[in-house]
Structures are given as structure tokens and as C-alpha cells.
Design a protein around this motif. Sequence first.
Motif, short mmCIF file in Angstrom:
data_model
loop_
_atom_site.label_atom_id
_atom_site.label_comp_id
_atom_site.label_asym_id
_atom_site.label_seq_id
_atom_site.Cartn_x
_atom_site.Cartn_y
_atom_site.Cartn_z
N SER A 12 -2.43 32.39 -10.37
CA SER A 12 -1.01 32.40 -10.05
C SER A 12 -0.32 31.24 -10.78
O SER A 12 -0.99 30.37 -11.33
N PRO A 13 1.01 31.22 -10.79
CA PRO A 13 1.71 30.09 -11.42
C PRO A 13 1.32 28.73 -10.83
O PRO A 13 1.43 27.70 -11.50
N ARG A 14 0.84 28.72 -9.57
CA ARG A 14 0.41 27.47 -8.94
C ARG A 14 -1.07 27.18 -9.20
O ARG A 14 -1.59 26.20 -8.70
N GLY A 15 -1.72 28.01 -10.01
CA GLY A 15 -3.11 27.77 -10.34
C GLY A 15 -4.09 28.35 -9.35
O GLY A 15 -5.30 28.11 -9.46
N GLU A 16 -3.63 29.14 -8.38
CA GLU A 16 -4.53 29.74 -7.41
C GLU A 16 -5.15 31.02 -7.98
O GLU A 16 -4.51 31.75 -8.75
N ILE A 17 -6.38 31.31 -7.58
CA ILE A 17 -7.07 32.52 -8.04
C ILE A 17 -6.46 33.72 -7.34
O ILE A 17 -6.42 33.78 -6.11
N GLU A 18 -6.00 34.69 -8.13
CA GLU A 18 -5.39 35.88 -7.54
C GLU A 18 -6.50 36.81 -7.01
O GLU A 18 -7.43 37.15 -7.75
N VAL A 19 -6.39 37.17 -5.74
CA VAL A 19 -7.38 38.05 -5.12
C VAL A 19 -6.68 39.19 -4.38
O VAL A 19 -5.52 39.06 -3.97
N GLY A 39 0.81 -1.21 0.00
CA GLY A 39 0.00 0.00 0.00
C GLY A 39 0.84 1.26 0.00
O GLY A 39 1.94 1.29 0.58
N ILE A 40 0.33 2.32 -0.65
CA ILE A 40 1.02 3.61 -0.70
C ILE A 40 -0.01 4.69 -0.37
O ILE A 40 -1.03 4.82 -1.06
N PHE A 41 0.25 5.48 0.68
CA PHE A 41 -0.64 6.56 1.08
C PHE A 41 0.03 7.89 0.76
O PHE A 41 1.09 8.20 1.30
N VAL A 42 -0.60 8.64 -0.13
CA VAL A 42 -0.01 9.89 -0.64
C VAL A 42 -0.53 11.07 0.18
O VAL A 42 -1.73 11.30 0.26
N GLN A 43 0.41 11.84 0.77
CA GLN A 43 0.06 12.97 1.64
C GLN A 43 1.02 14.13 1.35
O GLN A 43 1.85 14.49 2.17
N ILE A 44 0.88 14.73 0.15
CA ILE A 44 1.87 15.72 -0.28
C ILE A 44 1.24 17.07 -0.63
O ILE A 44 1.74 17.79 -1.48
N GLY A 45 0.13 17.39 0.02
CA GLY A 45 -0.41 18.73 -0.17
C GLY A 45 -1.59 18.78 -1.11
O GLY A 45 -2.21 17.76 -1.43
N LEU A 46 -1.90 20.00 -1.55
CA LEU A 46 -3.15 20.27 -2.25
C LEU A 46 -2.94 20.93 -3.62
O LEU A 46 -1.93 21.60 -3.83
N VAL A 47 -3.92 20.75 -4.49
CA VAL A 47 -3.95 21.40 -5.80
C VAL A 47 -5.28 22.14 -5.90
O VAL A 47 -6.34 21.54 -5.67
N PRO A 48 -5.29 23.44 -6.25
CA PRO A 48 -6.56 24.17 -6.35
C PRO A 48 -7.42 23.67 -7.51
O PRO A 48 -6.91 23.33 -8.57
N ASN A 49 -8.73 23.64 -7.29
CA ASN A 49 -9.67 23.21 -8.33
C ASN A 49 -10.04 24.39 -9.22
O ASN A 49 -11.15 24.92 -9.15
N THR A 50 -9.11 24.78 -10.05
CA THR A 50 -9.29 26.00 -10.85
C THR A 50 -9.02 25.81 -12.33
O THR A 50 -9.01 26.80 -13.08
N GLU A 51 -8.81 24.58 -12.79
CA GLU A 51 -8.48 24.37 -14.20
C GLU A 51 -9.53 24.99 -15.12
O GLU A 51 -9.20 25.51 -16.19
#
Length: 526
Positions: free
Chosen positions: A464-471, A443-455
Motif C-alpha cells: 500500500s502507499p503506507r508500505g503495508e502488505i496488501e492482503v 529528554g524527548i520521548f517519541v510516541q507517534i505510531g508505527l511503520v511496517p517492516n516491509t522495505e
Amino acid sequence: MLDSNVKGQLKAYFEKITQPVELAASLDDGAKSQEMQALLQDVASLSDKITFVRTDDDARKPSFAINRKGTDVGVRFAGLPMGHEFNSLILALLQVGGHPSKESAEVIEQVKALEGEYRFETYFSLSCQNCPDVVQALNLMSVLNPRIKHVAIDGALFQQEVESRKVMAVPSIFLNGEPFGQGRMGLEQILAKIDTGAAARDAEKIKAKDAFDVLVIGGGPAGSAAAIYAARKGIRTGVAAERFGGQVLDTMAIENFISVSHTEGPKLAAALEHHVKEYEVDVMNLQRAEKLIPAAAPGGLIEIQLANGASLKSKTVILSTGARWRQMGVPGEDEYRNKGVAYCPHCDGPLFKGKRVAVIGGGNSGVEAAIDLAGIVAEVTLIEFDSQLRADEVLQRKLRSLPNVRIITSGLTTEVHGDGTKVTGLSYKNRNTGEVHRVDLEGIFVQIGLVPNTEWLKGSVALSPRGEIEVDVRGQTSVPGVFAAGDATTVPYKQIIIAMGEGSKAALSAFDYLIRMVPAEAVAAA
């Protein structure tokens, strides 16, 4: 089996039962069967409308059915429904016993109208916070419609069955013997999968809706807070969410929500939805946004196109689409997702009892996962990309004290290996030496952070370059009248309480925009 306080509470609940209920048990000589019999006898002793009988008529032992006497209404549990599933047991007793569901009349009629035969089986684990939603939804469906049958199965108790059906993630649902779905699903989601006309009917209803003053996209903490603050201003407010509750639904322990010392994600999500629905908010669940079209002129309407072909229009929009678990992006990850590659240690950990697993990520989430898993599995290998763990020191000390944990730093996972049906290992590269190593595991459990749902927002609002909405400080995006809040934005520190504050701020900003906005027709006349 049950202590006196629990018995007292249950006795009061069982006064709501109006139809006689029979607990029919299939048992063997094992310890779990003895526990089950003790539990069922305790339950039966709390109401004169509940009786216990041993039938031994089911191949799965221990198991029991909750039947409405004289009818074919009933549900079945294979295993002891304790832990997160105890509420599922109580709800099943009440509903089989004639107590009405709180679901809307529309949804209830939709279930009753389903034609055909549906035999559902759900594999759960007692530590899974996602499983009760599925179990309770399918139990209710089987109570409402005699053509639907459901059995909830504790995967840890029926390991041979789990392995033969290649169940490596919970909840796992089978329909008429074939895989139906995995992961959290509510009643509406299940209905959408089996009632093929539901999406089209939803689209027609949405097309007929008038424009909103504020339309919130997303139903997590930020979206819920935004909806409440907007509705309290007395303006027309709508929420379109792909999954109301968002990622909070997948969160186990929450211990930093100020004024609440401890809660769990599903409980908080349910409370958020209940609070939102106390106001005149049009909640449209299971709706995925696909495109944002800005207003053609200042003061005009912003359009949100949905995946089902419908569109919603609003004077202002608040984007609160949240984030999802980041994937490793290595060969084999997609192929073996839910076949050994997992993202929820609380849900799927019990399925790996006595086996070898890896945790990818050395932040708080990764270290907490490794600590939890160490009490279940034979061996945990934690792999961190950085040269040192990033988790809080107290967590690191606990992790290092565990004898069955191995820690690897400066490790880059390069590939997931499998035999075609399940994970057999992984490879990682030592970033200091360049050497590649293989770790054999299940088994492999992946726990390496988040990706914004902005595609879906690319080209519509600035990201932003990371795909975050600039506010800005008011939650305003690059598009007039469009605001954003929560984990999908550039605001630092992805925390529930911060998302709620940002959602509230975005709603206040949207209201301020509305009262200062010049109507489009006035602009045209000028």
C-alpha cells in the motif's frame, strides 16, 4: 524486606542449589545499603547453602557479589535488584549455586569456548522490561566462562556515574570500559557480536536445510500463531525471525488480551516462544530476511534470501514482519538517539529523574507515557500534531489533572537541539500561526505510531502507499503461495489479539493452498 509468601516460594527454589554460595556485600551508611543488607540477610536465611558476609571491598556502594565458594565463579549487582530485576537475582543465585541453565547445549558450549577477557557492565533501571534479558544473559555467561565478568548497575542509584559515561538509555552495555550495545539483547545476540564466526556457521547450517512446506518470516504474535497452526497440521514448518517476540518485547502493560486481565510484553513473548517450541518447528532466530524471490512456476519453491548470505526455500511463505516505532524524521533525531531521544518511557524514564522532557504524540501511547513520566521527571511537555488529543477520554482527564504537565496541540516538531553529546531542547511550529518556538529540555520521548517492516519486499509483493502488505480476506498477497499477517499488513487495528487471529488464518490459508497445489513437475510434464 521480603514478605512471608515470597520467602516460602524462594525457599522452595533454593532447594535446587547444589554448590555453596556467598553473598559478599559492599555497603556504606546510606538507606539503600541498609535495604540491601536486609534483603541479602533475608535471602541467606532461606538456605543453608547461602551465607552473607560484609566485605566492603568494591568501590560501588551499595553493591554485592554472588560467589560460588572456593571458585572464581560469580556475578555482581550494584544496586537493589528488585522490580523487573528480581528474577535476575533469583536466576543468578540458582546458576552460581550450580543449577543448570535451560539454554541449549550448543549455546552453552559456544559460551564456554570464548577466548579472551570480557568485563561487562550493564546499566539498567528497575522499571525497564528490556533490561532483564541482558542482565540474565551476561550473568549466565559469567557463570559458564571464568574469563567473563559482569556487573549489573542500577542507573538511578549511580546517577553521577551514568552522567559521566553519558548513559541516556537502558539497557546500556559496556565491554572492557567501552560502549558495546544498547537496548534489548538476548544471549544469542550478544554471542553473535563477540563471536565473529557465529554468523558464518549459522549460514552454513541454514544452507543445508531442506525446503519447508510453510516458512514464517517473523516471530511476533502473528508469526507465532501461524507457526503453531501450521505445525499442528503435521507439515514441515520453519520460522525465521530477526528477533523472536517482535515488538511485543518492547510493550509494558497488556490489559486487552482477552482472558488475561494483565500481562507484560516480555512474559507474553516468552510464552509464545515456549508454545511454538512445543511443536516440531524449526526456529531460526537472529535471521534478517532481505529478499523474496517468487516461485519460477506454479507449485514451485519460493526463496527467501537472508542477510548472512544463506537462503531458505519453501512451498508457501507467511510474512509477519511486524512494525517498528515511527520516527519524527527531523534534524537532530538520529544524532541524539539514545542521547536524550528515546522511544520507551518505561525503560528510560528513570534516567531523567528531576529533569524536563517532552512527549511527542497525543494518542493513547503518548498520553500514557506522559502520565508515567510525570511521576518521575520535573516537567512534561506533550506535543500533538492534531488540534486535539486523540487518546481515550479517561486518559486525557488523568493527564490534565497533573500539575507538571503542559499540553501543546497543533504543534509540529521541527528540530532536536543538542550540545554534541546530549539533547538540550527542541523546536516546534504552531500549525495555526506558523510561529516557531523552542523548548529547553533534556529528554524527548517519541510516541507517534508505527511503520511496517516491509522495505525489503518492495518490488516483490504489492504494498500500500503506507508500505503495508496488501492482503485479501484469506491473507493472500499478490504473489501465489505467499501470505501475510499482523501489523505489516493492510488489516486495520494493530492489536496483538488481531495479529494472532490473522496469523492463524494465514496458516490455514497456506495449508489449503498446499493441498490444492499442483506440483511444479506435473505442470512441466503437461
